[in-house]
Design a protein around this motif. Structure first.
Motif, PDB file in Angstrom:
ATOM      1  N   GLN A 300      14.604 -13.383   2.824  1.00  0.00           N
ATOM      2  CA  GLN A 300      14.269 -13.415   1.402  1.00  0.00           C
ATOM      3  C   GLN A 300      12.770 -13.653   1.189  1.00  0.00           C
ATOM      4  N   LYS A 301      12.238 -14.520   2.032  1.00  0.00           N
ATOM      5  CA  LYS A 301      10.796 -14.801   1.917  1.00  0.00           C
ATOM      6  C   LYS A 301       9.984 -13.561   2.234  1.00  0.00           C
ATOM      7  N   GLU A 302      10.392 -12.852   3.277  1.00  0.00           N
ATOM      8  CA  GLU A 302       9.686 -11.621   3.647  1.00  0.00           C
ATOM      9  C   GLU A 302       9.776 -10.591   2.524  1.00  0.00           C
ATOM     10  N   ALA A 303      10.998 -10.474   1.940  1.00  0.00           N
ATOM     11  CA  ALA A 303      11.195  -9.532   0.827  1.00  0.00           C
ATOM     12  C   ALA A 303      10.322  -9.915  -0.363  1.00  0.00           C
ATOM     13  N   LEU A 304      10.282 -11.232  -0.625  1.00  0.00           N
ATOM     14  CA  LEU A 304       9.455 -11.703  -1.725  1.00  0.00           C
ATOM     15  C   LEU A 304       7.986 -11.390  -1.490  1.00  0.00           C
ATOM     16  N   GLU A 305       7.524 -11.619  -0.278  1.00  0.00           N
ATOM     17  CA  GLU A 305       6.113 -11.341   0.036  1.00  0.00           C
ATOM     18  C   GLU A 305       5.799  -9.859  -0.129  1.00  0.00           C
ATOM     19  N   LEU A 306       6.738  -8.990   0.337  1.00  0.00           N
ATOM     20  CA  LEU A 306       6.530  -7.545   0.185  1.00  0.00           C
ATOM     21  C   LEU A 306       6.480  -7.156  -1.293  1.00  0.00           C
ATOM     22  N   LYS A 307       7.393  -7.702  -2.077  1.00  0.00           N
ATOM     23  CA  LYS A 307       7.413  -7.368  -3.497  1.00  0.00           C
ATOM     24  C   LYS A 307       6.167  -7.885  -4.223  1.00  0.00           C
ATOM     25  N   VAL A 308       5.707  -9.062  -3.810  1.00  0.00           N
ATOM     26  CA  VAL A 308       4.464  -9.592  -4.399  1.00  0.00           C
ATOM     27  C   VAL A 308       3.291  -8.682  -4.073  1.00  0.00           C
ATOM     28  N   GLU A 309       3.246  -8.205  -2.818  1.00  0.00           N
ATOM     29  CA  GLU A 309       2.168  -7.285  -2.428  1.00  0.00           C
ATOM     30  C   GLU A 309       2.245  -6.005  -3.246  1.00  0.00           C
ATOM     31  N   ILE A 310       3.482  -5.489  -3.401  1.00  0.00           N
ATOM     32  CA  ILE A 310       3.652  -4.270  -4.206  1.00  0.00           C
ATOM     33  C   ILE A 310       3.187  -4.517  -5.641  1.00  0.00           C
ATOM     34  N   TRP A 311       3.606  -5.666  -6.193  1.00  0.00           N
ATOM     35  CA  TRP A 311       3.185  -5.988  -7.564  1.00  0.00           C
ATOM     36  C   TRP A 311       1.655  -6.076  -7.695  1.00  0.00           C
ATOM     37  N   ALA A 312       1.016  -6.677  -6.663  1.00  0.00           N
ATOM     38  CA  ALA A 312      -0.451  -6.808  -6.689  1.00  0.00           C
ATOM     39  C   ALA A 312      -1.111  -5.436  -6.691  1.00  0.00           C
ATOM     40  N   VAL A 313      -0.562  -4.504  -5.862  1.00  0.00           N
ATOM     41  CA  VAL A 313      -1.126  -3.146  -5.825  1.00  0.00           C
ATOM     42  C   VAL A 313      -0.955  -2.460  -7.175  1.00  0.00           C
ATOM     43  N   LEU A 314       0.253  -2.542  -7.734  1.00  0.00           N
ATOM     44  CA  LEU A 314       0.506  -1.911  -9.032  1.00  0.00           C
ATOM     45  C   LEU A 314      -0.353  -2.529 -10.131  1.00  0.00           C
ATOM     46  N   ASN A 315      -0.477  -3.830 -10.094  1.00  0.00           N
ATOM     47  CA  ASN A 315      -1.316  -4.515 -11.087  1.00  0.00           C
ATOM     48  C   ASN A 315      -2.774  -4.072 -10.978  1.00  0.00           C
ATOM     49  N   GLY A 316      -3.269  -3.931  -9.732  1.00  0.00           N
ATOM     50  CA  GLY A 316      -4.648  -3.474  -9.525  1.00  0.00           C
ATOM     51  C   GLY A 316      -4.851  -2.068 -10.053  1.00  0.00           C
ATOM     52  N   ILE A 317      -3.861  -1.178  -9.782  1.00  0.00           N
ATOM     53  CA  ILE A 317      -3.968   0.201 -10.280  1.00  0.00           C
ATOM     54  C   ILE A 317      -3.940   0.210 -11.810  1.00  0.00           C
ATOM     55  N   ASN A 318      -3.089  -0.617 -12.402  1.00  0.00           N
ATOM     56  CA  ASN A 318      -2.994  -0.683 -13.862  1.00  0.00           C
ATOM     57  C   ASN A 318      -4.317  -1.143 -14.476  1.00  0.00           C
TER      58      ASN A 318
END
Length: 362
Positions: A300-318
């Motif tokens: 779950q922690k690994e999944a959370l970290e991956l999703k946080v990274e994805i969110w950071a990338v999307l947020n940066g693009i936005n």
């Protein structure tokens, strides 16, 4: 034969006297003119400053008397300089006495003859003549004062006109400068309009891509919301797991303490120390459950970290897209959009390769 005897009368004597007076008056004026001429001649002979001394020593004249005599010659004497009859410049002057001639020097030459006629100078006294001359001077002064006032007004009008001309010139220069500035501004506006027109053409070519970008932004925004929700759920789950793990670890410690104290069992031959089966079984189950919990928590922690990274990338693009909306330079904005699209395309290729790998492994 008896001589004819004429009886003389007072009238006859008076006529003779008046004739002598008239002749004397004319002779004095004529001689004064002649003396003035000679004085002028001597003055021109002498060095400057010697004339006054000569007057005193040679002819016993004062400077003022000599000046009057020379002026009488200059104003009344004929050009030929001949004595009496033609010595005076006009018949009117011949009727003057020397005193009158000197007084009339105060009347301008161009007005003198008319003044003599109009004032009947030959019939008035010296005091009356002085009064007439004073009246003439006062009138002349008034005329001159009026003329001076008119000249002042003319000068003021000229100065005002000059000032107005200067002001109009400055206004003209300012207007010309403003016109030139407006002309330059017009050229700049035209150049800017041409530039904007070119940028509009470039942007019109990018409208299709812009529409697609808008869809991407909307999708990213939606995905971001989902990720934020999942991240929050994962945080709660991890917290609960941590709480459960803490309880399990505490229970395992208690059981391990119990295991250190074996139960004593008596047999027929000996007394044997045994570990209670229930304790051992519970301990084994707890250890297994703890391992599973740790594995799940790690996943779950690994999944959370991956999703946080994805969110950071999307947020940066936005944020990058929001920044692009504020770019004024069309050319620079188009360049950044192209670079971003290229980077996203490359990232999509890499993601596709990894997706294929995971699907094959799964």
């Amino acid at each position: 034969m008896n001589d004819l005897q004429v009886t003389r009368t007072p009238e006859m004597v008076a006529a003779e006297i008046n004739l002598i007076k008239d002749q004397t008056r004319k002779l004095i004026l004529s001689n004064s003119i002649a003396i003035g001429k000679k004085l002028k001649e001597v003055k021109e002979m002498l060095e400057p400053g010697q004339f006054g001394k000569w007057l005193t020593e040679a002819v016993d004249f004062s400077q003022s008397t000599a000046n009057n005599l020379m002026r009488v010659y200059e104003e009344y004497g004929a050009d030929q300089g001949v004595l009496f009859g033609s010595a005076a410049k006009s018949d009117v002057v011949e009727k003057l006495t020397y005193t009158q001639a000197v007084l009339l020097l105060g009347v301008p030459a161009e007005q003198r003859e008319d003044f003599i006629k109009e004032a009947h100078v030959e019939d008035i006294s010296t005091r009356e003549l002085q009064a007439e001359i004073k009246k003439l001077k006062m009138g002349k002064e008034a005329v001159e004062a009026k003329a001076e006032a008119e000249r002042k007004l003319a000068r003021k009008a000229e100065e005002k006109l000059t000032t107005e001309i200067k002001r109009l010139k400055m206004v003209k220069e300012a207007a010309e400068a403003k016109a030139e500035a407006n002309h330059k501004l017009t050229r700049k506006v035209e150049e800017k309009l041409a530039k904007v027109s070119r940028q509009a053409e470039e942007l019109s070519m990018q409208l299709a891509g812009a529409a697609e970008s808008k869809k991407i932004v909307e999708a990213m925004s939606s995905q971001r919301d989902v990720l934020e929700h999942e991240a929050e759920e994962l945080r709660k789950s991890l917290y609960n797991r941590e709480q459960e793990t803490a309880i399990l670890e505490e229970r395992i410690k208690e059981l391990e303490e119990q295991l250190k104290q074996p139960v004593t069992v008596a047999t027929k031959t000996e007394i044997v120390e045994r570990i209670p089966d229930a304790v051992a079984q519970e301990l084994e189950e707890l250890r297994s459950k703890l391992a599973e919990s740790e594995n799940d928590a790690g996943a779950q922690k690994e999944a959370l970290e991956l999703k946080v990274e994805i969110w950071a990338v999307l947020n940066g693009i936005n944020k990058l897209l929001e920044h692009l909306d504020k770019v004024q330079d069309g050319k620079r904005g188009a360049g950044v959009c192209k670079a971003l699209a290229s980077a996203l395309a490359q990232s999509q290729n890499q993601i596709s390769k990894r997706l294929e790998k995971f699907e094959q492994e799964g």
